[in-house]
Motif scaffolding. Structure first.
Motif, PDB file in Angstrom:
ATOM      1  N   ALA A  15       0.591  86.764 -46.141  1.00  0.00           N
ATOM      2  CA  ALA A  15       1.868  86.188 -45.708  1.00  0.00           C
ATOM      3  C   ALA A  15       2.180  84.931 -46.515  1.00  0.00           C
ATOM      4  N   THR A  16       1.157  84.153 -46.812  1.00  0.00           N
ATOM      5  CA  THR A  16       1.323  82.965 -47.645  1.00  0.00           C
ATOM      6  C   THR A  16       1.846  83.358 -49.018  1.00  0.00           C
ATOM      7  N   LEU A  17       1.286  84.418 -49.584  1.00  0.00           N
ATOM      8  CA  LEU A  17       1.767  84.912 -50.872  1.00  0.00           C
ATOM      9  C   LEU A  17       3.215  85.370 -50.766  1.00  0.00           C
ATOM     10  N   GLN A  18       3.519  86.076 -49.725  1.00  0.00           N
ATOM     11  CA  GLN A  18       4.858  86.617 -49.546  1.00  0.00           C
ATOM     12  C   GLN A  18       5.892  85.490 -49.399  1.00  0.00           C
ATOM     13  N   ARG A  19       5.536  84.425 -48.705  1.00  0.00           N
ATOM     14  CA  ARG A  19       6.444  83.285 -48.535  1.00  0.00           C
ATOM     15  C   ARG A  19       6.617  82.509 -49.834  1.00  0.00           C
ATOM     16  N   GLY A  20       5.753  82.754 -50.775  1.00  0.00           N
ATOM     17  CA  GLY A  20       5.841  82.038 -52.039  1.00  0.00           C
ATOM     18  C   GLY A  20       5.027  80.764 -52.070  1.00  0.00           C
ATOM     19  N   ASP A  21       4.153  80.557 -51.066  1.00  0.00           N
ATOM     20  CA  ASP A  21       3.321  79.354 -51.046  1.00  0.00           C
ATOM     21  C   ASP A  21       2.292  79.376 -52.172  1.00  0.00           C
ATOM     22  N   LEU A  22       1.836  80.561 -52.548  1.00  0.00           N
ATOM     23  CA  LEU A  22       0.918  80.740 -53.676  1.00  0.00           C
ATOM     24  C   LEU A  22       1.493  81.837 -54.570  1.00  0.00           C
ATOM     25  N   SER A  23       1.539  81.569 -55.850  1.00  0.00           N
ATOM     26  CA  SER A  23       1.946  82.624 -56.782  1.00  0.00           C
ATOM     27  C   SER A  23       0.751  83.540 -57.021  1.00  0.00           C
ATOM     28  N   SER A  24       1.022  84.696 -57.585  1.00  0.00           N
ATOM     29  CA  SER A  24      -0.097  85.597 -57.886  1.00  0.00           C
ATOM     30  C   SER A  24      -1.044  84.949 -58.890  1.00  0.00           C
ATOM     31  N   LEU A  25      -0.514  84.183 -59.842  1.00  0.00           N
ATOM     32  CA  LEU A  25      -1.376  83.488 -60.802  1.00  0.00           C
ATOM     33  C   LEU A  25      -2.241  82.455 -60.093  1.00  0.00           C
ATOM     34  N   LEU A  27      -3.239  82.466 -56.999  1.00  0.00           N
ATOM     35  CA  LEU A  27      -4.277  83.185 -56.255  1.00  0.00           C
ATOM     36  C   LEU A  27      -5.374  83.669 -57.188  1.00  0.00           C
ATOM     37  N   ARG A  28      -5.008  84.237 -58.324  1.00  0.00           N
ATOM     38  CA  ARG A  28      -6.011  84.692 -59.294  1.00  0.00           C
ATOM     39  C   ARG A  28      -6.871  83.535 -59.774  1.00  0.00           C
ATOM     40  N   MET A  29      -6.248  82.374 -59.987  1.00  0.00           N
ATOM     41  CA  MET A  29      -7.012  81.199 -60.412  1.00  0.00           C
ATOM     42  C   MET A  29      -8.007  80.778 -59.342  1.00  0.00           C
ATOM     43  N   LEU A  30      -7.568  80.743 -58.095  1.00  0.00           N
ATOM     44  CA  LEU A  30      -8.472  80.356 -57.008  1.00  0.00           C
ATOM     45  C   LEU A  30      -9.632  81.332 -56.879  1.00  0.00           C
ATOM     46  N   ALA A  53       0.838  78.157 -68.907  1.00  0.00           N
ATOM     47  CA  ALA A  53       0.987  78.675 -67.536  1.00  0.00           C
ATOM     48  C   ALA A  53      -0.167  78.209 -66.664  1.00  0.00           C
ATOM     49  N   ILE A  54      -1.371  78.219 -67.218  1.00  0.00           N
ATOM     50  CA  ILE A  54      -2.542  77.749 -66.469  1.00  0.00           C
ATOM     51  C   ILE A  54      -2.400  76.263 -66.165  1.00  0.00           C
ATOM     52  N   GLY A  55      -1.965  75.484 -67.144  1.00  0.00           N
ATOM     53  CA  GLY A  55      -1.802  74.044 -66.935  1.00  0.00           C
ATOM     54  C   GLY A  55      -0.797  73.727 -65.841  1.00  0.00           C
ATOM     55  N   ARG A  56       0.341  74.425 -65.841  1.00  0.00           N
ATOM     56  CA  ARG A  56       1.361  74.187 -64.811  1.00  0.00           C
ATOM     57  C   ARG A  56       0.836  74.587 -63.428  1.00  0.00           C
ATOM     58  N   ALA A  57       0.194  75.749 -63.351  1.00  0.00           N
ATOM     59  CA  ALA A  57      -0.350  76.217 -62.069  1.00  0.00           C
ATOM     60  C   ALA A  57      -1.474  75.287 -61.601  1.00  0.00           C
TER      61      ALA A  57
END
Length: 123
Positions: A15-25, A27-30, A53-57
């Motif tokens: 649900a957090t992903l769906q709301r946009g609280d975490l991007s897929s990138l 989440l993959r980083m975490l 992209a990694i730096g911004r995330a």
């Protein structure tokens, strides 16, 4: 963690992903950082995305307290990233599911993550 609470936690994460609280990138980083510490370059190579992209995330995740960023010793132009206890808790349900498929690695992953985050190795 019981399967009911694990499913609820996984639903909350999705649900957090769906709301946009975490991007897929993000989440993959975490998930990548739950198992290791690495530089932004290593993470970019492992996830096959640009260093920019990694730096911004990484900045977004750091501002939210999910990862730590520190300068690499001797190379102040390079950051080393690590997951925080808050970040680890955010992905714990998903990591649990992944580790269910690979039980031999379960204790190793959680022990390393716990040592880095200060949570203790009580898993």
């Amino acid at each position: 963690m019981s399967s009911g609470s694990a499913e609820e936690a996984l639903d909350a994460l999705l649900a957090t992903l769906q709301r946009g609280d975490l991007s897929s990138l993000e989440l993959r980083m975490l998930l990548w950082l739950a198992d290791r510490v690495g530089t932004q370059s290593e993470l970019a190579d492992a996830l096959d995305v640009s260093r920019g992209a990694i730096g911004r995330a990484a900045r977004r995740l750091s501002m939210r307290g999910l990862i730590g960023r520190r300068f690499d010793r001797g190379r102040r132009s390079r950051f080393v990233l690590s997951i925080t206890s808050t970040g680890l808790l955010a992905v714990a349900p998903l990591v649990e599911r992944i580790m269910d498929a690979h039980p031999a690695r379960r204790s190793d992953v959680w022990q390393r993550a716990a040592r880095r985050s200060g949570l203790g190795a009580n898993r």
